[in-house]
Design an enzyme around this catalytic site. Structure first.
Site, PDB file in Angstrom:
ATOM      1  N   GLU A  61      11.195  22.700   8.135  1.00  0.00           N
ATOM      2  CA  GLU A  61      12.044  24.046   8.355  1.00  0.00           C
ATOM      3  C   GLU A  61      12.127  24.219   9.748  1.00  0.00           C
ATOM      4  OE1 GLU A  61      10.025  24.840   4.236  1.00  0.00           O
ATOM      5  OE2 GLU A  61       9.583  23.649   5.962  1.00  0.00           O
ATOM      6  N   ALA A 163       1.125  -9.410  -8.940  1.00  0.00           N
ATOM      7  CA  ALA A 163       1.830 -10.471  -8.534  1.00  0.00           C
ATOM      8  C   ALA A 163       1.609 -11.864  -9.378  1.00  0.00           C
ATOM      9  CB  ALA A 163       1.778 -11.000  -6.992  1.00  0.00           C
ATOM     10  N   MET A 172      -4.652 -20.081  -9.936  1.00  0.00           N
ATOM     11  CA  MET A 172      -4.913 -21.174 -10.550  1.00  0.00           C
ATOM     12  C   MET A 172      -6.381 -21.094 -10.959  1.00  0.00           C
ATOM     13  SD  MET A 172      -2.148 -22.946 -10.372  1.00  0.00           S
ATOM     14  CE  MET A 172      -2.562 -24.311 -11.134  1.00  0.00           C
ATOM     15  N   ARG A 193       1.613  -0.033   0.297  1.00  0.00           N
ATOM     16  CA  ARG A 193       0.487   0.344   1.031  1.00  0.00           C
ATOM     17  C   ARG A 193       0.854   1.491   1.814  1.00  0.00           C
ATOM     18  NH1 ARG A 193      -2.028  -5.513   2.738  1.00  0.00           N
ATOM     19  NH2 ARG A 193      -2.212  -6.433   0.553  1.00  0.00           N
ATOM     20  N   GLU A 284      -4.872  -2.887  -6.137  1.00  0.00           N
ATOM     21  CA  GLU A 284      -4.471  -4.484  -5.882  1.00  0.00           C
ATOM     22  C   GLU A 284      -5.983  -4.932  -5.966  1.00  0.00           C
ATOM     23  OE1 GLU A 284      -2.172  -5.641  -2.475  1.00  0.00           O
ATOM     24  OE2 GLU A 284      -2.167  -3.792  -1.576  1.00  0.00           O
ATOM     25  N   ALA A 287      -7.862  -9.413 -12.650  1.00  0.00           N
ATOM     26  CA  ALA A 287      -7.345  -9.120 -13.900  1.00  0.00           C
ATOM     27  C   ALA A 287      -8.165  -8.115 -14.869  1.00  0.00           C
ATOM     28  CB  ALA A 287      -7.521 -10.471 -14.775  1.00  0.00           C
TER      29      ALA A 287
END
Length: 351
Positions: A61, A163, A172, A193, A284, A287
């Site tokens: 403002e 991801a 892997m 982030r 982040e 599992a």
């Protein structure tokens, strides 16, 4: 012919949308304060506009009123959040609007901060200013989900980022994971982030990946130096990590890194709000941590970057979660889906 009320509402929505666009300019720099925008209109013409750039600096403002100058008399001010009524590091904005002799103030939504919470509106009305509340509230609140949730519940807004491959794998079996998703997706994560007060990860992730978890994008519209650095929290109940200036792990060299040694995630989140003013939290991690946050219903928003690849049955899963029946499944609403580079970005909210 539209009625006068419909015409006024359409005008209010138009100018409030412009105020929201102003607020977005401070999205990455205002923490822990909310991002707020203001537009001053005189006879359907914009005469002043501004946004809150950084905690401790003038509010939206003030910038808009300064630009409008003498044209504030009899004008309408559009503000994305209720003007403050208390003196903090800056004077009350509601009082500044009164002194500027505006005729009307249109507000997207009330500020649930106990120091404001309707008092700004009350101050304006007591001065004889017409006040309208509730224009584009949902769009305005989307800019400050963390601040608003924290003020209402003393808990932060938690985003969980994952991801993954098409078959729901994140690495892997060996732990190799750089990179599953595209550079464009990783650049998009920088935005998450940049709007987070804290980033939570696990000790397993630190040991396996040695991440920086910092903001280092040059595509935010502001320099990285202007973005307050998110606090990093490492979940480390086995006490495998600690601060050391010569640690092999980058996060452990940072003295401000917080180590959380218990499994009590709710207390951690409350602590981040109460003691560190971290209202937006980004998770982040691997599992196990992802599964803990989801199973304890602590996630407000799940963001999945899905790469068009298959990693196979031996690769690591995206979430350590093992329901015994279909009734125990976790379900989500799809808020948005978009393509980021070669990847699909899904933004979901738990049902």
């Amino acid at each position: 012919m539209p009625t006068q009320n419909h015409a006024q509402e359409a005008q209010d929505r138009y100018f409030m949308m412009l105020a929201i666009e102003q607020a977005k300019r401070g999205l990455y720099t205002t923490r822990p304060n909310p991002a707020v925008g203001c537009v001053i209109v005189q006879a359907e013409t914009i005469v002043g506009q501004g946004f809150h750039p950084k905690a401790g600096e003038p509010h939206a403002e003030v910038f808009a009123l300064k630009e409008a100058g003498a044209q504030t008399v009899g004008a309408t001010a559009y503000v994305t959040l209720e003007p403050c009524s208390h003196t903090g590091r800056t004077p009350p904005c509601a009082l500044a609007l009164v002194k500027a002799r505006v005729k009307r103030v249109v507000i997207a939504g009330l500020d649930p901060n106990p120091q404001v919470a309707g008092r700004g509106v009350q101050l304006l009305k007591q001065a004889g200013i017409e006040v309208t509340v509730g224009i584009l509230t949902e769009q305005a609140e989307a800019l400050n989900r963390g601040f608003l949730k924290a003020m209402r519940t003393q808990m932060p807004y938690v985003r969980l980022k994952i991801a993954t491959s098409l078959d729901g794998r994140t690495a892997m079996a060996s732990g190799e994971s750089k990179w599953i998703t595209s550079a464009a997706a990783r650049e998009d994560v920088q935005k998450l982030r940049a709007q987070s007060g804290a980033i939570i990860t696990g000790s397993e992730t630190v040991i396996a990946d040695n991440p920086q978890l910092n903001v280092r994008s040059n595509q935010l519209g502001v320099s990285c130096e202007q973005v307050p650095a998110p606090m990093v929290v490492i979940l480390d109940r086995r006490q495998r990590l600690s601060h050391s200036a010569d640690s092999e792990y980058q996060l452990c060299r940072r003295s401000e890194t917080l180590y959380w040694r218990t499994e009590d995630l709710t207390t951690l989140l409350k602590t981040l709000v109460r003691e560190h003013q971290c209202y937006d939290v980004l998770v982040e991690a691997g599992a196990g941590v992802a599964g803990s946050f989801l199973s304890q219903q602590l996630v407000d928003e799940l963001i999945v970057y899905q790469a068009p690849c298959l990693l196979g049955v031996e690769a690591r899963p995206m979430v350590a979660f093992n329901p015994l029946s279909l009734a125990q499944q976790l379900r989500f609403n799809v808020i948005r889906h978009e393509q980021i580079g070669a990847d699909l970005k899904l933004t979901l909210s738990p049902l």
